[in-house]
Design an enzyme around this catalytic site. Structure first.
Site, PDB file in Angstrom:
ATOM      1  N   PHE A 194       0.851  -1.193   0.000  1.00  0.00           N
ATOM      2  CA  PHE A 194       0.000   0.000   0.000  1.00  0.00           C
ATOM      3  C   PHE A 194       0.883   1.238   0.000  1.00  0.00           C
ATOM      4  O   PHE A 194       1.732   1.409   0.862  1.00  0.00           O
ATOM      5  CB  PHE A 194      -0.865  -0.040   1.263  1.00  0.00           C
ATOM      6  CG  PHE A 194      -2.018   0.932   1.291  1.00  0.00           C
ATOM      7  CD1 PHE A 194      -3.296   0.532   0.915  1.00  0.00           C
ATOM      8  CD2 PHE A 194      -1.833   2.241   1.722  1.00  0.00           C
ATOM      9  CE1 PHE A 194      -4.369   1.424   0.966  1.00  0.00           C
ATOM     10  CE2 PHE A 194      -2.892   3.138   1.763  1.00  0.00           C
ATOM     11  CZ  PHE A 194      -4.172   2.725   1.385  1.00  0.00           C
ATOM     12  N   GLY A 195       0.717   2.074  -1.020  1.00  0.00           N
ATOM     13  CA  GLY A 195       1.469   3.322  -1.079  1.00  0.00           C
ATOM     14  C   GLY A 195       0.554   4.479  -0.758  1.00  0.00           C
ATOM     15  O   GLY A 195       0.221   4.735   0.383  1.00  0.00           O
ATOM     16  N   GLY A 196       0.074   5.172  -1.808  1.00  0.00           N
ATOM     17  CA  GLY A 196      -0.829   6.289  -1.584  1.00  0.00           C
ATOM     18  C   GLY A 196      -2.289   5.876  -1.506  1.00  0.00           C
ATOM     19  O   GLY A 196      -3.146   6.680  -1.154  1.00  0.00           O
ATOM     20  N   SER A 208      -5.311   3.721  -6.007  1.00  0.00           N
ATOM     21  CA  SER A 208      -5.727   2.830  -7.100  1.00  0.00           C
ATOM     22  C   SER A 208      -7.179   3.079  -7.478  1.00  0.00           C
ATOM     23  O   SER A 208      -8.043   3.231  -6.614  1.00  0.00           O
ATOM     24  CB  SER A 208      -5.555   1.369  -6.679  1.00  0.00           C
ATOM     25  OG  SER A 208      -6.115   0.520  -7.671  1.00  0.00           O
ATOM     26  N   ARG A 237     -14.870  14.602  -7.214  1.00  0.00           N
ATOM     27  CA  ARG A 237     -15.823  13.523  -7.436  1.00  0.00           C
ATOM     28  C   ARG A 237     -16.802  13.361  -6.281  1.00  0.00           C
ATOM     29  O   ARG A 237     -17.966  13.028  -6.483  1.00  0.00           O
ATOM     30  CB  ARG A 237     -15.084  12.223  -7.723  1.00  0.00           C
ATOM     31  CG  ARG A 237     -14.381  12.286  -9.095  1.00  0.00           C
ATOM     32  CD  ARG A 237     -13.839  10.954  -9.474  1.00  0.00           C
ATOM     33  NE  ARG A 237     -12.954  10.470  -8.426  1.00  0.00           N
ATOM     34  CZ  ARG A 237     -12.640   9.202  -8.244  1.00  0.00           C
ATOM     35  NH1 ARG A 237     -13.154   8.290  -9.038  1.00  0.00           N
ATOM     36  NH2 ARG A 237     -11.817   8.837  -7.290  1.00  0.00           N
ATOM     37  N   TYR A 294      -8.772   8.814 -23.031  1.00  0.00           N
ATOM     38  CA  TYR A 294      -9.193   8.874 -21.634  1.00  0.00           C
ATOM     39  C   TYR A 294     -10.621   9.399 -21.610  1.00  0.00           C
ATOM     40  O   TYR A 294     -10.873  10.539 -22.002  1.00  0.00           O
ATOM     41  CB  TYR A 294      -8.247   9.809 -20.877  1.00  0.00           C
ATOM     42  CG  TYR A 294      -8.379   9.757 -19.366  1.00  0.00           C
ATOM     43  CD1 TYR A 294      -7.517   8.967 -18.604  1.00  0.00           C
ATOM     44  CD2 TYR A 294      -9.340  10.495 -18.699  1.00  0.00           C
ATOM     45  CE1 TYR A 294      -7.610   8.922 -17.218  1.00  0.00           C
ATOM     46  CE2 TYR A 294      -9.451  10.456 -17.315  1.00  0.00           C
ATOM     47  CZ  TYR A 294      -8.586   9.668 -16.587  1.00  0.00           C
ATOM     48  OH  TYR A 294      -8.670   9.623 -15.205  1.00  0.00           O
TER      49      TYR A 294
END
Lengths: 537, 537
Positions: free
Chosen positions: B134-136, B139, B399, B456
Site C-alpha cells: 500500500f502506497g498512496g 488505485s 468527485r 481517456y
C-alpha cells in the site's frame, strides 16, 4: 532463395578473398610492427576435415518434420548441418581452423511460415527433439550452437523462408515482418514505401529481424532510432505451449510488459515468427562527419552532455586514444604525423575521434556543434565521417584475414552509468592487458543514453599457436570478472548471452531472476526443447 | 509522520469541504441543466456505519510482526484498517455511501526500511498471511483491496515509512528513492539538487514512487519525461524468494529485461522497496498554453504529426468536442457564445482544446507552432494553459461533490495505434452511451506516441439510486468488451489491472501470457501471499 544460408555462412568463413575482407598492405605492416613477429596460424580447414556425426534424428521425427515442411526443406546433409554449427565469434572462427568436435545439428528444417514453425515445434516436442532457432547465424556469443541439452537429437530451425513484409501501416508508422527477414531486405522493402527501420548493427548484412529481437540488438544508429527493443511494438511467437501474440497498443499498463520477456529470450522461450516494428520516413539527407576531442575522458564527457541535452546524432560514436590512433594508421588516408601537428596546434594532444551521423535533424546538429566547440572539439569534416560510414560493416569480414596473419582478434562490450564509466573502462582494459601480455586494446562508446553508455573493446594480440582457445578464454574470463565485480557494468550491452555470458547472468539478475527465467521457460517450454543450454536454461 | 495515511485517505473521502473539492455554482447549474433532475444520493457514511470484523491475524503472526516493526507500527484498530479498505475508484467511493462488506485488512503493518519489509514478508509467508502492498492508496482499479485469496488473514503493508531519498548521482542523472516516497516529496527532495523527476499523474499528490512503478503509471508530462517505466533504471524488491535487485546499466542485452516484470506487477511478484530513477535538471522556464483545433479527428491528426516529428510539448493533451465544451462551461471563465463566434470566424466550428505545456524547449515550440498553424489551430494564449495547469489535480477531488449531487462519475482509459484510434473512440463512446442512456461522455488524448495514443474517457450521468453499483458495472463491462473485441486497444493505458481489469487480461496477453505470469509468481511467491486476487493471480 537465390543464396542459401550455407553459402552465406561459408562466405563469411572464406579467408580474405573479397575486397572488403582483405587487409591493405599498410595495415599488415602496421600490425607486424606493433604486435611483433606473428606466426601465421592454421588456415580455414575444408569441410572434409570435420567429422560430422550421423544424424541422430529419429525416423518418426524425420517423417513428421518432412510432412510439415516438405522433404526438400528438411536437410540432413553434412554440409548443410556443418553450416549451422556455430556463429561468428572468434572462438567459432578458430574452430574452423583447428578441427575438433563441432556442435553440429542433426538436421536443418526450414518451415515456410509462422504456422509451419508452430507445427515444427509441436513435432519436436512430441519426439523430444531440441530446436535451435537460426536467423543470420551471426551470434558472437554461442547463441546458435546446436547443443542437445537433455534431448536425444537437435535440429536447427532455419527461418530463412519467413522472409516477407506482412503489412505496412504508414499512418501508425508500423510494419509487420516475418522473423527471417534480413536487415538489407527489410530496408529495401520499406524503402518502397518511403520508410526505414534505421537498425544497422555491424551484423546488419546477414542478421534477421527475429534475431535482432531475440538478442536485444542495438544498431550503430541507436542514438537516433533506438535499440531494436525500442522499435518492437508487437511480437508473435510459436511456443510449445501454443501461439503467443503480444502488443495491441503503443503503451499499456495491463500488467507487466511481457514483450520484454520475448525480447532477449534468445530462442529459449519461443521462436519469434513475426515482429511488428515502428518505422520512420527515409531521411532526405544524411550527413556524416568526424570531430576530434582531447582525451577519452573529455570526449565521453562531451558525449554525455550531448545525450543529456537531447543532441545526440543518429550515429554517435567516440573512439578512445588507442582506437583513434589505430584507425588512422589502418586507414592510411591521413599523414598521421601531419595530422597530429595540426591537432596539437589546436590543443588536441590525445586525439579521440568522434563520428557523428545526422539523418536530417539540422537544428539539433547546429546546437550539438556549438556544444562540441565549447568542449574543444576540432572538426575533421565530412571525409572522416564518410570513411567510417563506408567501412562500417567491414570489421567482422576482416577478422579472417587477421586470423590468417596469426592474430588473435575479438571484441567484447559492456555498459554502465556515466559516473562509473571511467572505472569500468580502466577495469576491463587492465584485465585484458594483464591476461594477454602486451595486446592492442581499443575502445569506443557507440551507444549513449541520458544515464550512461556502452563500452566496446577490440583486442588484437599475437595468437598463441599452442593454446589459441585457452588464450582467449582466459582473457574473456578476466574481462567478465572485471565487469561483474561489484555490479560495475552489464555483462553485455548488445551481444546477448548465448553460452558465453551464461556464467555471469546470475550475478546480474540475481537468484530470483534466474528462478523467474527458469519458471517462464517451464511455462512456455515445459519439456525444454527450445535452444538448450542458452541463457543458462 | 505529520499526517497519517488514515488522515490522508479520510480527507479524500470528505465531501466537498476543501476549496479545490467544491463545485462552483455555475458548474452545478450546468450539470442539472444537462443531466436533468438529479436525486441526491446517500452521503458518505460515518466509520461507525461499517461493520469491521475482528482481526483474524493469528497471535503468533501478530507477535512476530510486532517483533519486526515494533508494536506501534502494527495497527489493529478498526479506523486504521478501514482506512486501507479500498482505493479511489467510483465504486470505492460508492461503497463509502452504501455501507456493505468492505475488504478490510486484518492489520496494518508499517516497516521502517527495505530490510524490515523483507522480514515482514518472511513472517507472513511463515504464517500464511496475505500481504497487500500500500502506497498512496489511490488505485482506481481495486489494486489495494485487502483480498484474502487462499490465506487465513491478510495485512496491508503500508510503505509510508520508506520515505527517503537514498542517493543522488547528478553526473549520471540518477536518484535512488525508497518506494514509499510520495510525488510532491520526491520533487521537493530533488529540487534541493536542482533536479526533477517530471512525473505528474493526476494521483501525484498522494501516490508513491513504488506505486507508480508497480502500476506502470503515466504522468501528464509523459510526452516530455516519458512514462514512469521509462524513468526506472533499477528496482529493489522484497519477495518471498528473497531480495531482488535489477538494473546495473542504462541498457543491456543480458537476457530479457526482467525489470519489466517488476514494473506492472502490482505487488503480486514482490514488494518494491527502492526504485532508481532517471532525473533531469529543473526546467528554468515553463510555458503552458491553449490552442483550439476544428474537430477531434483533425486535432488528433495534428497531435500525431507532432509526435511523429518529435515536437510534442512535455504536456500535450487534446480534448474532444464534448470535453472542450464541458470544460469551457464548467470553467465559467469564458463567455462561451462569444468564444464560439470568435473561433467560428477563424474556421473552427467544432472546437477541440489542445493544452501544450513546454518545459524549456523553445526551439521545438517554434516548430510545433508552425505545424499547428498549418493544421488550422487558433491560439487561446497562456490563460487557457494556466487554467488547465491550475486545476490539473482537481478532478479526483471533485468527485465526492459530484456524488453528493447524485451524479455517477467515472473515468476509463485505453490506447491503440493511430490508424485505429477513431474506431476505438467510436466503439467505447457508443458502448458507454448505449449502456447508460444519455450520459455526458467526454474524451481526451493525454499520451501520444509515434505509433499511437491513449484515449481517456470521463462519464457523467444521473446515478441510479436503486442500483448504483450495477449501473456502472454494466457500463464498464460494455466499454471493456468494446476495447478488447478484436484486439482493438489495451484494456488499460495507465490505470493498471487490479481486480477490475483482471477479466480482460487473458484476451490481451493470451493463454501463454497468463501461464507465464502465473509461473513467475510461483517462482517469487510460491505460497501465494502477495496481493491475492490482483492481476488475476
Amino acid at each position: 532463395m537465390t543464396e542459401t544460408v550455407d553459402q552465406r555462412l561459408r562466405s563469411a568463413w572464406t579467408p580474405a578473398s573479397a575486397e572488403a575482407a582483405a587487409l591493405p598492405p599498410h595495415a599488415v605492416r602496421w600490425l607486424t610492427r606493433r604486435l611483433g613477429p606473428l606466426e601465421p596460424g592454421a588456415p580455414v580447414a575444408p569441410d572434409t576435415a570435420f567429422a560430422v556425426p550421423d544424424s541422430r534424428l529419429p525416423d518418426a521425427a524425420r517423417t513428421a518434420l518432412a510432412d510439415v515442411v516438405g522433404a526438400s526443406y528438411l536437410r540432413l546433409g553434412p554440409a548443410e548441418r556443418l553450416g549451422r554449427a556455430g556463429g561468428l565469434s572468434y572462438v567459432d572462427l578458430l574452430r574452423r581452423r583447428y578441427p575438433g568436435v563441432l556442435p553440429v545439428p542433426d538436421a536443418v528444417v526450414s518451415p515456410a511460415d509462422p504456422g509451419e514453425v508452430q507445427r515444427v515445434l509441436d513435432v519436436c516436442v512430441a519426439h523430444g527433439v531440441g530446436v535451435v532457432p537460426f536467423g543470420g547465424g551471426t551470434s558472437v556469443v554461442g547463441g546458435v550452437a546446436a547443443l542437445r541439452g537433455e534431448c536425444e537429437a537437435v535440429v536447427t530451425l532455419d527461418l530463412e523462408r519467413l522472409d516477407r513484409l506482412v503489412s505496412v501501416d504508414p499512418v501508425s508508422r508500423l510494419a509487420v515482418f516475418e522473423a527471417g527477414v534480413r536487415g538489407p531486405d527489410a530496408e529495401r522493402m520499406l524503402a518502397a514505401h518511403g520508410l526505414t527501420l534505421g537498425h544497422v548493427p555491424q551484423s546488419f548484412e546477414r542478421a534477421t529481424l527475429g534475431g535482432f529481437a531475440a538478442t536485444r540488438s542495438a544498431g550503430q544508429a541507436s542514438s537516433g532510432y533506438g535499440r531494436f527493443e525500442d522499435m518492437v511494438q508487437g511480437v508473435h511467437l510459436a511456443t510449445p505451449a501454443g501461439s503467443w501474440r503480444l502488443g495491441v497498443a503503443p503503451a499499456s499498463a495491463a500488467g507487466p510488459d511481457l514483450r520484454a520477456l520475448a525480447l532477449g529470450s534468445e530462442g529459449t522461450l519461443g521462436v519469434l515468427t513475426e515482429v511488428t516494428v515502428r518505422v520512420r520516413p527515409l531521411p532526405t539527407r544524411e550527413r556524416y562527419e568526424g570531430v576530434v576531442l582531447d582525451g577519452f575522458q573529455r570526449a565521453t564527457d562531451a558525449v554525455r552532455l550531448l545525450a543529456q541535452h537531447g543532441l545526440l546524432a543518429d550515429v554517435t560514436r567516440i573512439s578512445d586514444e588507442s582506437e583513434t590512433a589505430v584507425s588512422l594508421a589502418l586507414k592510411g588516408g591521413f599523414t598521421t604525423a601531419a595530422l597530429r601537428r595540426y591537432l596539437a596546434a589546436r590543443g588536441v594532444r590525445e586525439p579521440c575521434l568522434l563520428i557523428l551521423g545526422w539523418h536530417g535533424r539540422a537544428p539539433q546538429r547546429r546546437r550539438a556543434r556549438a556544444l562540441l566547440r565549447a568542449a574543444g572539439a576540432v572538426s575533421l569534416g565530412r571525409a572522416a565521417g564518410q570513411a567510417w560510414r563506408h567501412g562500417r560493416f567491414h570489421g567482422p569480414r576482416q577478422r579472417d584475414a587477421l586470423l590468417d596473419l596469426g592474430v588473435c582478434v575479438e571484441t567484447l562490450e559492456t555498459a554502465t552509468h556515466w559516473s562509473r564509466l571511467g572505472e569500468l573502462y580502466e577495469a576491463v582494459s587492465t584485465a585484458l592487458r594483464d591476461s594477454l601480455g602486451d595486446p592492442v586494446v581499443m575502445c569506443h562508446v557507440s551507444h549513449a543514453y541520458e544515464t550512461g553508455a556502452s563500452l566496446y573493446f577490440t583486442v588484437l594480440t599475437p595468437r598463441d599457436p599452442h593454446d589459441p582457445f585457452g588464450q582467449w578464454e582466459r582473457a574473456k574470463r578476466a574481462a567478465g570478472d572485471a565487469i561483474t565485480e561489484g555490479g560495475l557494468g552489464t555483462i553485455t550491452h548488445h551481444h546477448a548471452v548465448g553460452t558465453d555470458h551464461a556464467p555471469y547472468l546470475r550475478s546480474e539478475i540475481g537468484d530470483v531472476g534466474v528462478a523467474v527465467l527458469a519458471a517462464a521457460k517451464r511455462a512456455t517450454d515445459p519439456t525444454g526443447v527450445l535452444n538448450p543450454g542458452k541463457l543458462g536454461l
